[in-house]
Design a protein around this motif. Structure first.
Motif, PDB file in Angstrom:
ATOM      1  N   GLU A   1      57.649 111.296   7.459  1.00 30.54           N
ATOM      2  CA  GLU A   1      56.293 112.176   7.498  1.00 30.54           C
ATOM      3  C   GLU A   1      56.747 113.536   7.650  1.00 30.54           C
ATOM      4  OE1 GLU A   1      52.734 111.266   9.415  1.00 30.54           O
ATOM      5  OE2 GLU A   1      53.016 109.197   9.122  1.00 30.54           O
ATOM      6  N   GLU A   2      57.757 113.991   8.040  1.00 24.23           N
ATOM      7  CA  GLU A   2      58.382 115.234   8.384  1.00 24.23           C
ATOM      8  C   GLU A   2      58.448 116.097   7.088  1.00 24.23           C
ATOM      9  OE1 GLU A   2      63.100 114.854   9.241  1.00 24.23           O
ATOM     10  OE2 GLU A   2      61.395 114.580  10.984  1.00 24.23           O
ATOM     11  N   TYR A   3      58.786 115.266   5.881  1.00 24.84           N
ATOM     12  CA  TYR A   3      59.084 115.847   4.629  1.00 24.84           C
ATOM     13  C   TYR A   3      57.670 115.694   3.824  1.00 24.84           C
ATOM     14  CZ  TYR A   3      63.750 115.047   5.977  1.00 24.84           C
ATOM     15  OH  TYR A   3      64.968 115.329   6.548  1.00 24.84           O
ATOM     16  N   MET A   4      56.720 115.392   4.223  1.00 25.76           N
ATOM     17  CA  MET A   4      55.417 115.441   3.364  1.00 25.76           C
ATOM     18  C   MET A   4      54.555 116.472   3.372  1.00 25.76           C
ATOM     19  SD  MET A   4      53.838 111.658   4.406  1.00 25.76           S
ATOM     20  CE  MET A   4      54.848 110.282   4.178  1.00 25.76           C
ATOM     21  N   LEU A   5      54.153 116.985   2.287  1.00 22.44           N
ATOM     22  CA  LEU A   5      53.335 118.225   2.087  1.00 22.44           C
ATOM     23  C   LEU A   5      51.933 117.946   2.930  1.00 22.44           C
ATOM     24  CD1 LEU A   5      53.360 118.457  -1.820  1.00 22.44           C
ATOM     25  CD2 LEU A   5      54.797 119.948  -0.126  1.00 22.44           C
ATOM     26  N   PRO A   6      51.685 118.990   3.809  1.00 19.66           N
ATOM     27  CA  PRO A   6      50.395 119.129   4.696  1.00 19.66           C
ATOM     28  C   PRO A   6      49.037 119.145   3.910  1.00 19.66           C
ATOM     29  CG  PRO A   6      51.353 120.969   4.712  1.00 19.66           C
ATOM     30  CD  PRO A   6      52.275 120.256   3.908  1.00 19.66           C
TER      31      PRO A   6
ATOM     32  N   PHE B   1      45.992 121.055   3.418  1.00 17.97           N
ATOM     33  CA  PHE B   1      45.465 122.409   3.627  1.00 17.97           C
ATOM     34  C   PHE B   1      44.006 122.291   4.260  1.00 17.97           C
ATOM     35  CE2 PHE B   1      49.020 123.400   0.958  1.00 17.97           C
ATOM     36  CZ  PHE B   1      49.960 123.881   1.906  1.00 17.97           C
ATOM     37  N   SER B   2      43.498 121.317   3.423  1.00 20.74           N
ATOM     38  CA  SER B   2      41.906 121.420   3.983  1.00 20.74           C
ATOM     39  C   SER B   2      41.864 120.842   5.417  1.00 20.74           C
ATOM     40  CB  SER B   2      41.224 120.427   3.129  1.00 20.74           C
ATOM     41  OG  SER B   2      39.871 120.022   3.617  1.00 20.74           O
ATOM     42  N   LYS B   3      42.552 119.772   5.661  1.00 21.07           N
ATOM     43  CA  LYS B   3      42.796 119.270   7.156  1.00 21.07           C
ATOM     44  C   LYS B   3      43.086 120.333   8.204  1.00 21.07           C
ATOM     45  CE  LYS B   3      43.744 115.257   9.727  1.00 21.07           C
ATOM     46  NZ  LYS B   3      44.276 113.821   9.650  1.00 21.07           N
ATOM     47  N   LYS B   4      44.271 121.012   7.743  1.00 24.65           N
ATOM     48  CA  LYS B   4      44.960 122.100   8.423  1.00 24.65           C
ATOM     49  C   LYS B   4      43.852 123.058   8.643  1.00 24.65           C
ATOM     50  CE  LYS B   4      49.409 124.646   8.725  1.00 24.65           C
ATOM     51  NZ  LYS B   4      50.378 124.903   7.907  1.00 24.65           N
ATOM     52  N   PHE B   5      43.229 123.849   7.690  1.00 27.88           N
ATOM     53  CA  PHE B   5      42.631 124.762   8.001  1.00 27.88           C
ATOM     54  C   PHE B   5      41.115 124.606   8.642  1.00 27.88           C
ATOM     55  CE2 PHE B   5      45.798 126.821   4.836  1.00 27.88           C
ATOM     56  CZ  PHE B   5      46.253 127.518   5.756  1.00 27.88           C
ATOM     57  N   PHE B   6      40.422 123.758   7.732  1.00 21.03           N
ATOM     58  CA  PHE B   6      38.834 123.415   8.234  1.00 21.03           C
ATOM     59  C   PHE B   6      38.809 122.209   9.042  1.00 21.03           C
ATOM     60  CE2 PHE B   6      39.179 125.109   3.875  1.00 21.03           C
ATOM     61  CZ  PHE B   6      38.527 126.521   4.032  1.00 21.03           C
ATOM     62  N   GLY B   7      39.973 121.421   9.179  1.00 23.47           N
ATOM     63  CA  GLY B   7      39.849 120.050  10.050  1.00 23.47           C
ATOM     64  C   GLY B   7      39.026 119.051   9.381  1.00 23.47           C
TER      65      GLY B   7
ATOM     66  N   GLU C   1      39.362 116.137   6.285  1.00 20.55           N
ATOM     67  CA  GLU C   1      40.281 115.584   5.414  1.00 20.55           C
ATOM     68  C   GLU C   1      39.516 115.642   3.920  1.00 20.55           C
ATOM     69  OE1 GLU C   1      41.017 111.719   6.264  1.00 20.55           O
ATOM     70  OE2 GLU C   1      42.068 112.143   8.103  1.00 20.55           O
ATOM     71  N   CYS C   2      40.608 115.657   2.870  1.00 21.88           N
ATOM     72  CA  CYS C   2      39.989 115.889   1.694  1.00 21.88           C
ATOM     73  C   CYS C   2      40.092 114.635   0.868  1.00 21.88           C
ATOM     74  CB  CYS C   2      40.969 116.924   1.023  1.00 21.88           C
ATOM     75  SG  CYS C   2      42.867 116.039   0.658  1.00 21.88           S
TER      76      CYS C   2
END
Length: 92
Positions: free
Chosen positions: A2-7, A9-15, A17-18
């Motif tokens: 999971e450390e190599y997976m792309l984050p 951004f919707s979950k990261k910035f807005f909280g 999930e997309c």
């Protein structure tokens, strides 16, 4: 892994999930043989793989027409993603 997976951004910035959240983890679960867990993580994974396969065939094999398969799998995939998103967030 999971450390190599792309984050997301919707979950990261807005909280929030997309519609595609869980795709990478579901793919890893498929490679590990965890078919039910992959489906529960991202139900559209089983239509997404054939969709990408037909898209690849469309670009590699110009002698055949794959438009109908691509469109039908794309619509099916979109419907599954939207329905599973709403079930996951509003009915659980």
């Amino acid at each position: 892994m999971e450390e190599y997976m792309l984050p997301c951004f919707s979950k990261k910035f807005f909280g929030i999930e997309c519609f595609g959240c869980g795709t990478q983890r579901a793919l890893v679960l498929l490679f590990q043989g965890e078919f039910k867990a992959a489906f529960l993580m991202f139900p559209a994974i089983y239509t997404l793989i054939p969709l990408f396969g037909f898209i690849a065939l469309h670009y590699l094999d110009k002698s055949r027409n794959y438009h109908r398969a691509i469109i039908s799998l794309g619509i099916t995939n979109a419907v599954i993603m939207v329905v599973s998103y709403f079930i996951k967030h509003f009915f659980n």
